[in-house]
Structures are given as structure tokens and as C-alpha cells.
Design a protein around this motif. Structure first.
Motif, short mmCIF file in Angstrom:
data_model
loop_
_atom_site.label_atom_id
_atom_site.label_comp_id
_atom_site.label_asym_id
_atom_site.label_seq_id
_atom_site.Cartn_x
_atom_site.Cartn_y
_atom_site.Cartn_z
N MET A 57 -22.86 1.62 11.21
CA MET A 57 -22.69 0.91 12.55
C MET A 57 -23.05 1.67 13.72
N LYS A 58 -22.91 2.67 14.01
CA LYS A 58 -23.29 2.90 15.51
C LYS A 58 -24.70 2.10 15.60
N ALA A 59 -25.90 2.48 14.59
CA ALA A 59 -26.63 2.05 15.33
C ALA A 59 -26.89 0.69 14.86
N ALA A 60 -26.06 0.22 14.89
CA ALA A 60 -26.43 -1.53 15.08
C ALA A 60 -24.65 -1.93 16.30
N GLY A 61 -24.65 -1.12 17.04
CA GLY A 61 -24.20 -0.84 18.34
C GLY A 61 -22.29 -1.01 18.25
N ILE A 62 -21.80 -1.41 16.85
CA ILE A 62 -20.94 -1.08 17.03
C ILE A 62 -19.93 0.98 16.83
N THR A 63 -18.59 0.71 17.52
CA THR A 63 -18.34 1.82 17.34
C THR A 63 -17.40 1.64 16.19
N CYS A 64 -17.83 3.64 15.41
CA CYS A 64 -17.75 3.40 14.57
C CYS A 64 -16.72 5.03 14.21
N GLY A 65 -15.33 4.22 13.62
CA GLY A 65 -14.45 6.51 13.23
C GLY A 65 -14.51 6.12 11.34
N PHE A 66 -13.98 7.42 10.85
CA PHE A 66 -14.02 6.66 9.61
C PHE A 66 -12.47 8.84 9.72
N SER A 67 -11.95 8.10 7.83
CA SER A 67 -11.14 9.46 7.54
C SER A 67 -11.22 9.14 5.99
N GLN A 68 -10.35 10.49 5.15
CA GLN A 68 -10.36 9.99 3.91
C GLN A 68 -9.21 10.93 3.78
N SER A 69 -8.10 10.12 3.31
CA SER A 69 -6.89 10.77 2.57
C SER A 69 -5.84 10.05 1.59
N TRP A 70 -4.86 10.25 0.70
CA TRP A 70 -4.11 9.47 0.32
C TRP A 70 -2.68 10.14 0.59
N HIS A 71 -1.94 9.00 0.42
CA HIS A 71 -0.16 8.87 0.46
C HIS A 71 0.25 8.12 -0.67
N ASN A 72 0.33 8.80 -1.87
CA ASN A 72 1.77 8.32 -2.77
C ASN A 72 1.35 6.47 -3.53
N GLY A 73 -0.93 6.70 -3.76
CA GLY A 73 -0.91 5.11 -3.88
C GLY A 73 -1.58 4.97 -2.95
N LEU A 74 -2.92 3.61 -3.08
CA LEU A 74 -4.19 2.75 -2.55
C LEU A 74 -2.86 2.27 -1.53
N THR A 75 -2.17 1.08 -1.76
CA THR A 75 -1.26 0.56 -0.55
C THR A 75 -0.87 2.09 0.50
N GLU A 76 -0.44 2.87 0.01
CA GLU A 76 0.92 3.58 1.09
C GLU A 76 -0.65 4.46 1.80
N THR A 77 -1.46 4.06 1.61
CA THR A 77 -2.29 5.20 2.73
C THR A 77 -3.33 4.30 3.62
N ILE A 78 -3.32 3.22 3.07
CA ILE A 78 -3.26 1.59 3.47
C ILE A 78 -3.19 1.82 5.05
N ASN A 79 -1.97 1.24 4.61
CA ASN A 79 -0.87 1.06 5.50
C ASN A 79 -0.66 2.14 6.62
N ARG A 80 -0.72 3.57 6.05
CA ARG A 80 -0.24 4.26 7.03
C ARG A 80 -1.24 4.92 8.37
N THR A 81 -2.35 4.14 7.27
CA THR A 81 -3.28 4.82 8.35
C THR A 81 -3.87 3.60 9.28
N VAL A 82 -3.04 2.22 9.21
CA VAL A 82 -3.43 0.80 9.78
C VAL A 82 -2.57 1.19 10.72
N VAL A 83 -1.18 1.94 10.58
CA VAL A 83 -0.66 2.11 11.88
C VAL A 83 -0.59 3.30 12.50
N ARG A 84 -1.57 4.80 11.95
CA ARG A 84 -2.02 5.41 12.40
C ARG A 84 -3.04 5.31 13.13
N GLU A 85 -3.97 4.63 12.90
CA GLU A 85 -5.07 4.24 13.93
C GLU A 85 -5.47 3.24 14.42
N GLY A 86 -3.96 2.70 14.23
CA GLY A 86 -3.66 0.99 15.93
C GLY A 86 -4.74 0.39 15.16
#
Length: 286
Positions: A57-86
Motif C-alpha cells: 500500500m505504501k508503494a502505491a502512495g497510501i499511508t497504511c498501518g496494521f495491527s493484530q488483536s482479539w477481543h471475545n469474537g470477531l465483531t467486538e475485535t473489529i468494533n474496538r479497533t474502529v474506535v481505537r484507530e478512529g
């Protein structure tokens, strides 16, 4: 969509082609947003994969970060990351569950559509959006303020996508069957119902230069009509919304988006009103 500064992309390490990332990178390039890649997993370290994808992504000119986590299921993990990363948008590949599994358990993607505090784009395939049709699905029979704001949001997002891919914007609304016992004379005859919906569509036809051949108003349940028209016009993406209900269970999506998710061959963008998104985010912060 222009207000989205960061997009969360759910990476599935089991898939050889990351179609969600393909879609997200297209959107990020157009609206100049950042990407954040997420693997929802706690049994194996996928940092090398995430680093490789982020470097692409960075080679294509897009700023890109990443993380790996798990919080009591897929949906909660995604939702918590949405809030944490804005993040202002979630992009995830949709893989349909079997009929038996859906009968026994609520599909994980349904949970995400219900409880995610951001719009969700479910990616169904890897086909190109470029020069494709975009279908905005609204309920022209609902005239309250909340529905009107949601309709404006749905059509404006669909119009932005249409501009982004140099495509054609279509508008669809299903109306109920006539009822002779209705207190409102408008809903006693099929012709008057259709005219009422046609009149209600005028503001969108005028604002977004939608021609009559790209307006689809017909009788029937929305969860049947939307997939029929989307498949008929070969839509690349369908934009749909829901007005949530607040309560013990949080905000619950109307089942139209859930039902059509597996019936549509198109990608599906699901939007919620701002007050519903705020409510869901507040639940996560408790």
C-alpha cells in the motif's frame, strides 16, 4: 465519504486474494484516506503478512498501518479497533454461511452490520467497479426526519462511488401493495402509490441527474426487489441503510440488509444514522 480519514480493512489470512484490501485501496486513493489493516486472531502471529500488505500500500502512495488483536469474537475485535484507530469505514470480505449454520447461529457478518459504530462495506467478489452501476436503495414511503437524513446519506454516498468509478447511479424503492381498507386514499390504488413514490424521488433525480431509466420503483418486499434489480442491471455495489432502534440490545439493523446480503451478487455498503453510530460507540466505551 470524503470525511473518512482512515479505513479499517479486515484481513483474512486464510484467503489467497485480499479482495477487501483491493476495494479499500481504490476508495483510499480517491478520497485520500489512510488504511489500517487488521487480523482478528490470537493463535498465530501474522505480522509478516500484514507488513507485506502494508508495504504494498505504501508503494502505491497510501499511508497504511496494521495491527493484530482479539477481543471475545470477531465483531467486538473489529468494533474496538474502529474506535481505537478512529476509522470512519470498515471494509470486509463477506463469505456466506451455510443455511444450517445460519439457522443455529447468528452469522458474524450480521452482527457486524448490527453493532459496528461505522459504515460497513461487505465485499462479495473481486470484479472491478470501474464504469459499473451503483444502486442506492431507499424507502421513499418514509418521510420522517431521520429517514430523510438517512436517504440523503445513502444517495450521496452512492453518487460519490459512482463518480469515483466513472459509473452510473441507479435509485430503487419498493412500495407496498394497495390496501382498499387504508385510511390514506394514496395507498388504496397501485397507481396512486407509484405516483407518490415517483414524486418523492424527484429531489434525488434532479440533484444527481438520475434519468427515468435508472429509477426503479415497484411493488414488493424490498428484500426481494433489491436483489432482483441489482442483478438485472449488473450493479457493482448496492448502498443500503437502516434506522436503528435503541434499547437493551443496542442498535439493531432492520433485517433487509441482512437478508439481501447473501442474495446480492454485488458488494454491499450499509449505512446507519449518526445517532445510532454514536450510541454504538458509547456502548463500546463503557
Amino acid at each position: 465519504m470524503q470525511a473518512v480519514k482512515r479505513i479499517l480493512v479486515v484481513i483474512d489470512p486464510s484467503q489467497t486474494e485480499q479482495v477487501a484490501l483491493k476495494r479499500a485501496s481504490l476508495i483510499a486513493s480517491f478520497i485520500e484516506s489512510e488504511l489500517h489493516l487488521l487480523v482478528c486472531e490470537n493463535r498465530e502471529d501474522y505480522t509478516p503478512l500484514l507488513q507485506e500488505l502494508a508495504d504494498q500500500m505504501k508503494a502505491a502512495g497510501i499511508t497504511c498501518g496494521f495491527s493484530q488483536s482479539w477481543h471475545n469474537g470477531l465483531t467486538e475485535t473489529i468494533n474496538r479497533t474502529v474506535v481505537r484507530e478512529g476509522c470512519g469505514l470498515v471494509v470486509k470480505q463477506h463469505l456466506p454461511d451455510s443455511a444450517l449454520r445460519k439457522a443455529l447461529l447468528t452469522p458474524e457478518d450480521w452482527k457486524l452490520l448490527r453493532y459496528c459504530p461505522a459504515p460497513v462495506l461487505m465485499v462479495k467478489n473481486s470484479e472491478s467497479w470501474i464504469k459499473g452501476n451503483v444502486l442506492a436503495a431507499i424507502d421513499l414511503g418514509n418521510h420522517d426526519d431521520q429517514h430523510h437524513v438517512l436517504h440523503d446519506t445513502i444517495v450521496s454516498h452512492a453518487a460519490e462511488i459512482s463518480e469515483m468509478i466513472d459509473g452510473a447511479l441507479h435509485l430503487i424503492s419498493a412500495h407496498p401493495a394497495p390496501m382498499l381498507s387504508s385510511a390514506d386514499p394514496t395507498f388504496q390504488l397501485r397507481e396512486t402509490i407509484a405516483c407518490s413514490y415517483q414524486d418523492a424521488s424527484a429531489e434525488y433525480l434532479n440533484k444527481y441527474a438520475i434519468t427515468q431509466d435508472r429509477l426503479h420503483i415497484d411493488e414488493g418486499p424490498a428484500d426481494t426487489l433489491i436483489p432482483f434489480v441489482a442483478n438485472k442491471i449488473g450493479a457493482s455495489v448496492t448502498v443500503i441503510g437502516t434506522v436503528g432502534r435503541k434499547g437493551i440490545a443496542g442498535a439493531l439493523i432492520g433485517n433487509t440488509a441482512e437478508v439481501v446480503l447473501d442474495q446480492l451478487n454485488t458488494d454491499v455498503l450499509v449505512l446507519k444514522p449518526d445517532d445510532t453510530l454514536d450510541h454504538l460507540e458509547s456502548l463500546l466505551e463503557k
